[in-house]
Design an enzyme around this catalytic site. Structure first.
Site, short mmCIF file in Angstrom:
data_model
loop_
_atom_site.label_atom_id
_atom_site.label_comp_id
_atom_site.label_asym_id
_atom_site.label_seq_id
_atom_site.Cartn_x
_atom_site.Cartn_y
_atom_site.Cartn_z
N ALA A 66 0.87 -1.18 0.00
CA ALA A 66 0.00 0.00 0.00
C ALA A 66 0.91 1.23 0.00
CB ALA A 66 -0.89 -0.02 1.23
N GLY A 109 0.30 -4.76 0.92
CA GLY A 109 -0.96 -4.69 0.19
C GLY A 109 -0.83 -5.27 -1.22
N GLU A 112 -1.29 -8.85 -0.74
CA GLU A 112 -2.72 -9.08 -0.48
C GLU A 112 -3.53 -9.01 -1.78
OE1 GLU A 112 -2.74 -6.14 2.63
OE2 GLU A 112 -3.38 -7.64 4.08
N GLU A 132 4.88 -5.17 6.89
CA GLU A 132 4.14 -4.22 7.73
C GLU A 132 4.71 -4.14 9.15
OE1 GLU A 132 2.77 -6.20 5.52
OE2 GLU A 132 0.96 -5.34 4.66
N1 CAA Z 1 4.61 3.18 -0.69
C1 CAA Z 1 5.03 4.35 -1.23
N2 CAA Z 1 6.16 4.45 -1.97
C2 CAA Z 1 6.89 3.32 -2.16
C3 CAA Z 1 6.51 2.09 -1.63
C4 CAA Z 1 5.30 2.04 -0.86
N3 CAA Z 1 4.83 0.89 -0.34
N4 CAA Z 1 7.44 1.17 -1.97
C5 CAA Z 1 8.35 1.80 -2.70
N5 CAA Z 1 8.04 3.12 -2.82
C6 CAA Z 1 8.79 4.16 -3.54
C7 CAA Z 1 10.03 4.57 -2.80
O1 CAA Z 1 9.72 5.50 -1.77
C8 CAA Z 1 10.87 5.15 -3.92
O2 CAA Z 1 10.40 6.45 -4.20
P1 CAA Z 1 11.48 7.65 -4.43
O3 CAA Z 1 12.21 7.23 -5.69
O4 CAA Z 1 10.61 8.85 -4.62
O5 CAA Z 1 12.34 7.67 -3.22
C9 CAA Z 1 10.50 4.27 -5.11
O6 CAA Z 1 9.28 3.62 -4.76
C10 CAA Z 1 11.53 3.19 -5.37
O7 CAA Z 1 11.74 2.48 -4.17
P2 CAA Z 1 13.19 2.20 -3.53
O8 CAA Z 1 14.12 3.27 -3.91
O9 CAA Z 1 12.98 1.94 -2.07
O10 CAA Z 1 13.59 0.86 -4.31
P3 CAA Z 1 14.52 -0.31 -3.78
O11 CAA Z 1 14.69 -1.24 -4.96
O12 CAA Z 1 15.74 0.22 -3.14
O13 CAA Z 1 13.68 -1.07 -2.65
C11 CAA Z 1 11.73 -2.12 -1.72
C12 CAA Z 1 12.52 -1.75 -3.00
C13 CAA Z 1 12.55 -3.12 -0.89
C14 CAA Z 1 10.44 -2.76 -2.18
C15 CAA Z 1 11.47 -0.84 -0.88
O14 CAA Z 1 10.95 0.17 -1.75
C16 CAA Z 1 10.48 -1.02 0.24
O15 CAA Z 1 10.83 -1.57 1.28
N6 CAA Z 1 9.22 -0.57 0.05
C17 CAA Z 1 8.18 -0.61 1.07
C18 CAA Z 1 7.65 -2.03 1.25
C19 CAA Z 1 6.60 -2.04 2.33
O16 CAA Z 1 6.85 -1.76 3.48
N7 CAA Z 1 5.36 -2.43 1.96
C20 CAA Z 1 4.24 -2.52 2.89
C21 CAA Z 1 3.44 -1.27 2.88
S1 CAA Z 1 2.22 -1.21 4.16
C22 CAA Z 1 0.90 -2.07 3.56
O17 CAA Z 1 0.93 -2.59 2.46
C23 CAA Z 1 -0.33 -2.09 4.48
C24 CAA Z 1 -1.43 -3.00 4.09
O18 CAA Z 1 -1.43 -4.18 4.31
C25 CAA Z 1 -2.71 -2.46 3.55
#
Ligand code: CAA
Length: 258
Positions: A66, A109, A112, A132
Site C-alpha cells: 500500500a 498490500g 494481499e 508491515e
Molecule cells: N509506498 C510508497 N512508496 C513506495 C513504496 C510504498 N509501499 N514502496 C516503494 N516506494 C517508492 C520509494 O519511496 C521510492 O520512491 P522515491 O524514488 O521517490 O524515493 C521508489 O518507490 C523506489 O523504491 P526504492 O528506492 O525503495 O527501491 P529499492 O529497490 O531500493 O527497494 C523495496 C525496494 C525493498 C520494495 C522498498 O521500496 C520497500 O521496502 N518498500 C516498502 C515495502 C513495504 O513496506 N510495503 C508494505 C506497505 S504497508 C501495507 O501494504 C499495508 C497494508 O497491508 C494495507
C-alpha cells in the site's frame, strides 16, 4: 484501452488484462488505484466478451505494498470513516477466474492484492512478504488470514513476525502460489492458462470457484451440501446438455456459458 490513471487495461481473445501502472513508486497501491481496480474488475466481470482476467505489474514489481506516503498520517478514526477495505471486500465477489502474474516485489498490500487472484504464477525473481511489522503495523487487507489458511499457523507466524521476503520457490513450497516461471515468460504463461480456463464450460468454472472458496470456511458437510446445489444447478444449463451430447457424439463441446 481505458482512461485509468493508475492501471492499464485491455481485452484480447476473451482475456482481460489489468496491469498496475505506478512504476515510479514500484506500483504502490494508493486509494485511486483500488477504486480503479474495482471498476475494472467489476466491468470485466459484467462483460460477456471476457472469460478470464489476468492481473499483473511490471518487470520490477507487482506492487511494493500500500502507498506508505498516503497513509502515514492516518489515524484509526480516519481509517474507520474512510472504510477503504469495503472496496477490497468487493474484490472477493468477482465471479470470473483471476490469474495473477507476479514479477519482482510483491509486498504488503501488493501481496494481499496478488492473493485475491485465484491462480498465481510467479517469476523466479519474485519476492513475497508482509513487511508491515517493520512499519509498526500489520496486514489489514486479509494478509494475515489468507497466509495462515494457505501455509498453516506456524509457518504464517514465522513469516509475519519477521516481515522478511520469501522467494518464489519458498512461496511455491508453502502452497502460496501455483507455479514458478522464467521472468520473461510469466505473463505469457498466465495468459495461456487463462485461455485454457476460458475454453472450459463458463458456468462450471464460475460455480467451481464459488464452491472452492465456500469450502475454506464451511465444514466438510456444509461444503458438500453447497457443492451439491451447484452440481444440480448446472443440470439446468444448456452447456450440460451440450457437453454430454458432444461426449456421446464423440465431438468437442461448444459451450455458450448458458
Ligand atoms: N509506498 C510508497 N512508496 C513506495 C513504496 C510504498 N509501499 N514502496 C516503494 N516506494 C517508492 C520509494 O519511496 C521510492 O520512491 P522515491 O524514488 O521517490 O524515493 C521508489 O518507490 C523506489 O523504491 P526504492 O528506492 O525503495 O527501491 P529499492 O529497490 O531500493 O527497494 C523495496 C525496494 C525493498 C520494495 C522498498 O521500496 C520497500 O521496502 N518498500 C516498502 C515495502 C513495504 O513496506 N510495503 C508494505 C506497505 S504497508 C501495507 O501494504 C499495508 C497494508 O497491508 C494495507
Amino acid at each position: 484501452m481505458s482512461n485509468y490513471e493508475t492501471i492499464i487495461t485491455s481485452v484480447e481473445d476473451g482475456i482481460a488484462l489489468i496491469q498496475l501502472n505506478r512504476p515510479r513508486v514500484l506500483n504502490a497501491i494508493n486509494r485511486p488505484m483500488v477504486t480503479e481496480l474495482l471498476d475494472a474488475f467489476e466491468g470485466f466481470d459484467r462483460n460477456d466478451e471476457v472469460k478470464a482476467i489476468v492481473l499483473t505489474g511490471n518487470e520490477r514489481a507487482f506492487a511494493a505494498g500500500a502507498d506508505i506516503d498516503e497513509m502515514k498520517e492516518d489515524d484509526s478514526v480516519s481509517l474507520e470513516l474512510l472504510n477503504q477495505f469495503k472496496e477490497w471486500d468487493r474484490l472477493a465477489t468477482i465471479k470470473k477466474p483471476i490469474i495473477g502474474a507476479v514479477n519482482g516485489y510483491c509486498f504488503g498490500g501488493g501481496f494481499e492484492l496478488a492473493l485475491c487472484a485465484d491462480i498465481l504464477f510467479a517469476a523466479e525473481n519474485a519476492q513475497f512478504g508482509f513487511p508491515e511489522i517493520k512499519l509498526g503495523v500489520m496486514p489489514g487487507a486479509g494478509g494475515t488470514v489468507k497466509l495462515t489458511k494457505l501455509m498453516g499457523q506456524k509457518k504464517a507466524l514465522e513469516w509475519l513476525w519477521l516481515g522478511d521476503p520469501m522467494t518464489a520457490g519458498e512461496a511455491l513450497q508453502y502452497g502460496v502460489i501455483n507455479r514458478v516461471i522464467a521472468p520473461e515468460l510469466v505473463l505469457e504463461e498466465a495468459k495461456k492458462y487463462a485461455k485454457q480456463v476460458a475454453s472450459r464450460a463458463p458456468l462450471s468454472v464460475r460455480l467451481i470457484k464459488e464452491t472452492v472458496y465456500k469450502s475454506i470456511d464451511y465444514s466438510t458437510y456444509e461444503g458438500m451440501q453447497f457443492e451439491r446445489k451447484n452440481f444440480y444447478l448446472l443440470f439446468s444449463s444448456q452447456d450440460q446438455k451440450e457437453g454430454m451430447k458432444a461426449f456421446v457424439e464423440k465431438r468437442p463441446a461448444e459451450f455458450k456459458g448458458k
